[in-house]
Design a protein around this motif. Structure first.
Motif, PDB file in Angstrom:
ATOM      1  N   MET A 107     -19.912 -10.458  22.578  1.00 33.95           N
ATOM      2  CA  MET A 107     -18.451 -10.355  22.683  1.00 33.95           C
ATOM      3  C   MET A 107     -17.792 -10.666  21.336  1.00 33.95           C
ATOM      4  O   MET A 107     -16.800 -10.040  20.971  1.00 33.95           O
ATOM      5  N   LEU A 108     -18.371 -11.590  20.616  1.00 34.29           N
ATOM      6  CA  LEU A 108     -17.861 -11.938  19.293  1.00 34.29           C
ATOM      7  C   LEU A 108     -18.018 -10.754  18.345  1.00 34.29           C
ATOM      8  O   LEU A 108     -17.063 -10.362  17.664  1.00 34.29           O
ATOM      9  N   GLN A 109     -19.179 -10.158  18.337  1.00 35.99           N
ATOM     10  CA  GLN A 109     -19.407  -9.008  17.459  1.00 35.99           C
ATOM     11  C   GLN A 109     -18.545  -7.817  17.849  1.00 35.99           C
ATOM     12  O   GLN A 109     -18.114  -7.064  16.985  1.00 35.99           O
ATOM     13  N   ALA A 110     -18.270  -7.659  19.140  1.00 31.26           N
ATOM     14  CA  ALA A 110     -17.447  -6.541  19.603  1.00 31.26           C
ATOM     15  C   ALA A 110     -15.953  -6.776  19.362  1.00 31.26           C
ATOM     16  O   ALA A 110     -15.148  -5.874  19.566  1.00 31.26           O
ATOM     17  N   THR A 130     -30.942 -22.996   9.284  1.00 36.74           N
ATOM     18  CA  THR A 130     -31.829 -21.991   9.866  1.00 36.74           C
ATOM     19  C   THR A 130     -31.057 -21.097  10.834  1.00 36.74           C
ATOM     20  O   THR A 130     -31.205 -19.876  10.817  1.00 36.74           O
ATOM     21  N   MET A 131     -30.210 -21.693  11.672  1.00 32.15           N
ATOM     22  CA  MET A 131     -29.374 -20.916  12.595  1.00 32.15           C
ATOM     23  C   MET A 131     -28.419 -20.019  11.808  1.00 32.15           C
ATOM     24  O   MET A 131     -28.262 -18.842  12.101  1.00 32.15           O
ATOM     25  N   PHE A 132     -27.816 -20.576  10.770  1.00 27.06           N
ATOM     26  CA  PHE A 132     -26.862 -19.860   9.936  1.00 27.06           C
ATOM     27  C   PHE A 132     -27.513 -18.617   9.328  1.00 27.06           C
ATOM     28  O   PHE A 132     -26.917 -17.535   9.303  1.00 27.06           O
ATOM     29  N   SER A 133     -28.753 -18.765   8.855  1.00 27.14           N
ATOM     30  CA  SER A 133     -29.442 -17.633   8.216  1.00 27.14           C
ATOM     31  C   SER A 133     -29.813 -16.548   9.223  1.00 27.14           C
ATOM     32  O   SER A 133     -30.062 -15.406   8.838  1.00 27.14           O
ATOM     33  N   ALA A 134     -29.843 -16.883  10.513  1.00 27.02           N
ATOM     34  CA  ALA A 134     -30.176 -15.899  11.549  1.00 27.02           C
ATOM     35  C   ALA A 134     -28.948 -15.142  12.066  1.00 27.02           C
ATOM     36  O   ALA A 134     -29.091 -14.187  12.819  1.00 27.02           O
ATOM     37  N   LEU A 135     -27.744 -15.563  11.649  1.00 26.14           N
ATOM     38  CA  LEU A 135     -26.529 -14.895  12.128  1.00 26.14           C
ATOM     39  C   LEU A 135     -26.437 -13.472  11.593  1.00 26.14           C
ATOM     40  O   LEU A 135     -26.793 -13.209  10.436  1.00 26.14           O
ATOM     41  N   PRO A 136     -25.912 -12.545  12.396  1.00 24.14           N
ATOM     42  CA  PRO A 136     -25.623 -11.206  11.880  1.00 24.14           C
ATOM     43  C   PRO A 136     -24.623 -11.315  10.717  1.00 24.14           C
ATOM     44  O   PRO A 136     -23.839 -12.272  10.651  1.00 24.14           O
ATOM     45  N   THR A 137     -24.641 -10.345   9.825  1.00 22.48           N
ATOM     46  CA  THR A 137     -23.834 -10.430   8.604  1.00 22.48           C
ATOM     47  C   THR A 137     -22.324 -10.481   8.855  1.00 22.48           C
ATOM     48  O   THR A 137     -21.588 -10.966   8.002  1.00 22.48           O
ATOM     49  N   ASP A 138     -21.862 -10.024  10.007  1.00 25.80           N
ATOM     50  CA  ASP A 138     -20.419 -10.040  10.276  1.00 25.80           C
ATOM     51  C   ASP A 138     -19.946 -11.346  10.911  1.00 25.80           C
ATOM     52  O   ASP A 138     -18.760 -11.514  11.177  1.00 25.80           O
ATOM     53  N   LEU A 139     -20.879 -12.279  11.135  1.00 27.24           N
ATOM     54  CA  LEU A 139     -20.528 -13.552  11.744  1.00 27.24           C
ATOM     55  C   LEU A 139     -20.784 -14.696  10.762  1.00 27.24           C
ATOM     56  O   LEU A 139     -21.615 -14.585   9.871  1.00 27.24           O
ATOM     57  N   GLN A 140     -20.067 -15.776  10.988  1.00 25.32           N
ATOM     58  CA  GLN A 140     -20.176 -16.965  10.168  1.00 25.32           C
ATOM     59  C   GLN A 140     -20.135 -18.172  11.098  1.00 25.32           C
ATOM     60  O   GLN A 140     -19.710 -18.055  12.238  1.00 25.32           O
ATOM     61  N   ALA A 141     -20.513 -19.337  10.611  1.00 25.82           N
ATOM     62  CA  ALA A 141     -20.493 -20.545  11.440  1.00 25.82           C
ATOM     63  C   ALA A 141     -19.817 -21.681  10.691  1.00 25.82           C
ATOM     64  O   ALA A 141     -19.879 -21.755   9.464  1.00 25.82           O
ATOM     65  N   SER A 142     -19.208 -22.558  11.472  1.00 25.01           N
ATOM     66  CA  SER A 142     -18.622 -23.771  10.904  1.00 25.01           C
ATOM     67  C   SER A 142     -19.737 -24.719  10.492  1.00 25.01           C
ATOM     68  O   SER A 142     -20.909 -24.509  10.808  1.00 25.01           O
ATOM     69  N   SER A 175     -35.224 -31.010  21.987  1.00 19.54           N
ATOM     70  CA  SER A 175     -36.382 -30.565  21.223  1.00 19.54           C
ATOM     71  C   SER A 175     -35.975 -30.031  19.845  1.00 19.54           C
ATOM     72  O   SER A 175     -36.819 -29.803  18.988  1.00 19.54           O
ATOM     73  N   LEU A 176     -34.683 -29.839  19.640  1.00 15.95           N
ATOM     74  CA  LEU A 176     -34.086 -29.510  18.340  1.00 15.95           C
ATOM     75  C   LEU A 176     -32.735 -30.212  18.288  1.00 15.95           C
ATOM     76  O   LEU A 176     -32.139 -30.476  19.331  1.00 15.95           O
ATOM     77  N   PRO A 177     -32.201 -30.473  17.105  1.00 16.97           N
ATOM     78  CA  PRO A 177     -30.842 -30.994  17.040  1.00 16.97           C
ATOM     79  C   PRO A 177     -29.865 -30.026  17.727  1.00 16.97           C
ATOM     80  O   PRO A 177     -30.002 -28.808  17.610  1.00 16.97           O
ATOM     81  N   GLN A 178     -28.911 -30.585  18.443  1.00 15.35           N
ATOM     82  CA  GLN A 178     -27.982 -29.770  19.230  1.00 15.35           C
ATOM     83  C   GLN A 178     -26.528 -30.129  18.901  1.00 15.35           C
ATOM     84  O   GLN A 178     -25.691 -30.254  19.788  1.00 15.35           O
ATOM     85  N   ASN A 179     -26.238 -30.266  17.631  1.00 16.25           N
ATOM     86  CA  ASN A 179     -24.880 -30.575  17.220  1.00 16.25           C
ATOM     87  C   ASN A 179     -23.982 -29.361  17.453  1.00 16.25           C
ATOM     88  O   ASN A 179     -24.421 -28.217  17.323  1.00 16.25           O
ATOM     89  N   THR A 180     -22.734 -29.641  17.794  1.00 17.21           N
ATOM     90  CA  THR A 180     -21.799 -28.553  18.098  1.00 17.21           C
ATOM     91  C   THR A 180     -21.474 -27.750  16.851  1.00 17.21           C
ATOM     92  O   THR A 180     -21.473 -28.264  15.728  1.00 17.21           O
ATOM     93  N   VAL A 181     -21.202 -26.479  17.071  1.00 20.77           N
ATOM     94  CA  VAL A 181     -20.859 -25.566  15.988  1.00 20.77           C
ATOM     95  C   VAL A 181     -19.977 -24.450  16.556  1.00 20.77           C
ATOM     96  O   VAL A 181     -20.092 -24.097  17.736  1.00 20.77           O
ATOM     97  N   ALA A 182     -19.090 -23.952  15.730  1.00 21.12           N
ATOM     98  CA  ALA A 182     -18.278 -22.791  16.101  1.00 21.12           C
ATOM     99  C   ALA A 182     -18.790 -21.592  15.306  1.00 21.12           C
ATOM    100  O   ALA A 182     -19.061 -21.699  14.109  1.00 21.12           O
ATOM    101  N   VAL A 183     -18.940 -20.466  15.977  1.00 20.32           N
ATOM    102  CA  VAL A 183     -19.342 -19.223  15.318  1.00 20.32           C
ATOM    103  C   VAL A 183     -18.151 -18.282  15.408  1.00 20.32           C
ATOM    104  O   VAL A 183     -17.485 -18.206  16.442  1.00 20.32           O
ATOM    105  N   TYR A 184     -17.867 -17.588  14.321  1.00 19.69           N
ATOM    106  CA  TYR A 184     -16.672 -16.753  14.278  1.00 19.69           C
ATOM    107  C   TYR A 184     -16.918 -15.445  13.537  1.00 19.69           C
ATOM    108  O   TYR A 184     -17.858 -15.313  12.751  1.00 19.69           O
ATOM    109  N   ARG A 185     -16.009 -14.514  13.798  1.00 12.57           N
ATOM    110  CA  ARG A 185     -16.022 -13.235  13.077  1.00 12.57           C
ATOM    111  C   ARG A 185     -15.450 -13.480  11.690  1.00 12.57           C
ATOM    112  O   ARG A 185     -14.366 -14.040  11.558  1.00 12.57           O
ATOM    113  N   LYS A 186     -16.160 -13.047  10.662  1.00 11.21           N
ATOM    114  CA  LYS A 186     -15.703 -13.265   9.288  1.00 11.21           C
ATOM    115  C   LYS A 186     -14.314 -12.678   9.063  1.00 11.21           C
ATOM    116  O   LYS A 186     -13.517 -13.242   8.329  1.00 11.21           O
ATOM    117  N   THR A 187     -14.047 -11.534   9.700  1.00  6.05           N
ATOM    118  CA  THR A 187     -12.776 -10.843   9.477  1.00  6.05           C
ATOM    119  C   THR A 187     -11.609 -11.462  10.225  1.00  6.05           C
ATOM    120  O   THR A 187     -10.469 -11.049  10.042  1.00  6.05           O
TER     121      THR A 187
END
Length: 168
Positions: free
Chosen positions: A50-53, A102-114, A126-138
């Motif tokens: 939905m974010l990418q769309a 690592t998560m950041f590097s796996a994002l599609p190029t049109d998305l970014q993360a806080s 089993s992995l760190p689960q700190n909150t993050v916001a992912v957004y459309r770069k545009t």
């Protein structure tokens, strides 16, 4: 000016209680930049699509959980390294940052993360689960991105627990 940059921010929220508690903090932060927020219900499995769309501009999640969605193989690999590191007394902040990068590097190029937040939003340890916001770069201007990072850095797990207790 592009409507995506000047119109409301469509914040996609799942029914996760942590996301619902964080929603007000994000709404306040965006209001300070002059951007109204409209909340949209999203299914956890559909939020990145939905974010990418362009159906939403921002979604919330946890760094480890999102890594598993974006690149399950990398998530499994990191999980093994993290388990070893925890046994050796790893620094949680260092592993939060490693998982975020690592998560950041796996994002599609049109998305970014806080930046990753201090608050832990998912129960899988089993992995760190700190909150993050992912957004459309545009969709976000510099001031909007700063607002996202201010929320991430300004809310910790005890704040979320206090908010929850205040609503009971």
């Amino acid at each position: 000016m592009d409507e995506e940059l000047s119109g409301p921010i469509y914040l996609g929220l799942t029914d996760d209680p942590v996301q619902l508690r964080l929603a007000g903090s994000y709404e306040d932060a965006f209001a300070a930049t002059g951007r109204p927020v409209e909340f949209r219900d999203v299914d956890s499995a559909d939020r990145l699509d939905m974010l990418q769309a362009g159906e939403v501009n921002v979604v919330l999640g946890c760094v480890g959980e999102l890594l598993d969605v974006l690149d399950p193989d990398k998530g499994d690999e990191l999980r093994g390294l993290y388990a070893e590191a925890v046994e050796e007394g790893a620094d949680p902040a260092q592993w939060r940052d490693i998982t975020h990068t690592t998560m950041f590097s796996a994002l599609p190029t049109d998305l970014q993360a806080s930046d990753p937040g201090e608050a832990v939003g998912c129960t899988d340890d089993s992995l760190p689960q700190n909150t993050v916001a992912v957004y459309r770069k545009t969709a976000l201007e510099r001031s909007d991105r700063r607002a996202l990072n201010n929320v991430a850095g300004g809310v910790d797990s005890s704040d979320l627990a206090e908010e929850s207790e205040g609503r009971d």
